[in-house]
Design a protein around this motif. Structure first.
Motif, PDB file in Angstrom:
ATOM      1  N   TYR A  59      -3.719  -6.363   0.334  1.00 20.10           N
ATOM      2  CA  TYR A  59      -5.077  -5.956   0.661  1.00 20.10           C
ATOM      3  C   TYR A  59      -5.951  -7.150   0.988  1.00 20.10           C
ATOM      4  N   GLY A  60      -6.901  -6.902   1.855  1.00 23.27           N
ATOM      5  CA  GLY A  60      -7.941  -7.881   2.085  1.00 23.27           C
ATOM      6  C   GLY A  60      -8.824  -7.995   0.849  1.00 23.27           C
ATOM      7  N   ASP A  61      -9.396  -9.169   0.641  1.00 22.36           N
ATOM      8  CA  ASP A  61     -10.175  -9.412  -0.573  1.00 22.36           C
ATOM      9  C   ASP A  61     -11.344  -8.449  -0.709  1.00 22.36           C
ATOM     10  N   SER A  62     -11.936  -8.057   0.396  1.00 22.97           N
ATOM     11  CA  SER A  62     -13.146  -7.237   0.333  1.00 22.97           C
ATOM     12  C   SER A  62     -12.862  -5.790  -0.068  1.00 22.97           C
ATOM     13  N   VAL A  63     -11.614  -5.363  -0.052  1.00 25.74           N
ATOM     14  CA  VAL A  63     -11.300  -3.969  -0.362  1.00 25.74           C
ATOM     15  C   VAL A  63     -10.404  -3.810  -1.581  1.00 25.74           C
ATOM     16  N   LYS A  64      -9.968  -4.899  -2.161  1.00 24.89           N
ATOM     17  CA  LYS A  64      -9.081  -4.817  -3.327  1.00 24.89           C
ATOM     18  C   LYS A  64      -9.722  -4.007  -4.449  1.00 24.89           C
ATOM     19  N   GLY A  65      -8.924  -3.109  -5.024  1.00 25.47           N
ATOM     20  CA  GLY A  65      -9.411  -2.284  -6.111  1.00 25.47           C
ATOM     21  C   GLY A  65     -10.151  -1.040  -5.668  1.00 25.47           C
ATOM     22  N   ARG A  66     -10.453  -0.933  -4.364  1.00 27.59           N
ATOM     23  CA  ARG A  66     -11.182   0.237  -3.861  1.00 27.59           C
ATOM     24  C   ARG A  66     -10.357   1.046  -2.859  1.00 27.59           C
ATOM     25  N   PHE A  67      -9.549   0.372  -2.075  1.00 29.50           N
ATOM     26  CA  PHE A  67      -8.747   1.029  -1.042  1.00 29.50           C
ATOM     27  C   PHE A  67      -7.281   1.035  -1.456  1.00 29.50           C
ATOM     28  N   THR A  68      -6.565   2.076  -1.016  1.00 30.31           N
ATOM     29  CA  THR A  68      -5.133   2.178  -1.267  1.00 30.31           C
ATOM     30  C   THR A  68      -4.427   2.575   0.021  1.00 30.31           C
ATOM     31  N   ILE A  69      -3.477   1.758   0.420  1.00 32.56           N
ATOM     32  CA  ILE A  69      -2.661   2.074   1.594  1.00 32.56           C
ATOM     33  C   ILE A  69      -1.353   2.692   1.122  1.00 32.56           C
ATOM     34  N   SER A  70      -0.881   3.679   1.857  1.00 35.25           N
ATOM     35  CA  SER A  70       0.404   4.296   1.537  1.00 35.25           C
ATOM     36  C   SER A  70       1.021   4.815   2.826  1.00 35.25           C
ATOM     37  N   ARG A  71       2.305   5.120   2.732  1.00 29.89           N
ATOM     38  CA  ARG A  71       2.993   5.648   3.903  1.00 29.89           C
ATOM     39  C   ARG A  71       3.962   6.738   3.470  1.00 29.89           C
ATOM     40  N   ASP A  72       4.083   7.750   4.291  1.00 22.30           N
ATOM     41  CA  ASP A  72       5.045   8.825   4.065  1.00 22.30           C
ATOM     42  C   ASP A  72       6.040   8.759   5.227  1.00 22.30           C
TER      43      ASP A  72
END
Length: 125
Positions: A59-72
């Protein structure tokens, strides 16, 4: 023909949540790094989140802890769950396909060879 189609953008108040989706077609989706980038007018495209084909997330520093990336990989779909949104998250969001298994964690038009058309996220105070 490779295609990436984003959806899920919109307008939300600060503190709210959105989930972006990116449906991929035309290639073996499970074998490649995927990533989310964002861009505001006048600024360079910024890497938000990255997910190599072998697993793990970055994650980029500005979004760590707030955004979650996932893939199906069964649905050829990439997701970005965005929580605790801030006005500074306002941008056009793009999904991108990497050229290999691993991700380059920065904006690179030479490494990310296909891009979606973008979906706008606007966060108001």
């Amino acid at each position: 023909q490779v295609q990436l189609v984003e959806s899920g953008g919109g307008s939300v108040e600060a503190g709210g949540s959105l989930r972006l989706s990116c449906v991929a077609s035309g290639y073996r989706y499970s074998s490649y790094c995927m990533a989310w980038f964002r861009q505001v007018p006048g600024k360079e495209r910024e890497g938000v989140a990255f997910i190599p084909s072998i697993g793990g997330t970055i994650y980029g520093d500005s979004v760590k802890g707030r955004f979650t990336i996932s893939r199906d990989n069964t649905k050829n779909t990439l997701y970005l769950q965005m929580n605790s949104l801030k006005p500074e998250d306002t941008a056009m969001y793009y999904c991108a396909k990497g050229r290999g298994v691993y991700c380059v964690t920065s904006y690179s038009r030479s490494y990310y060879d296909y891009w979606g058309q973008g979906t706008q996220v606007t966060v108001s105070t």
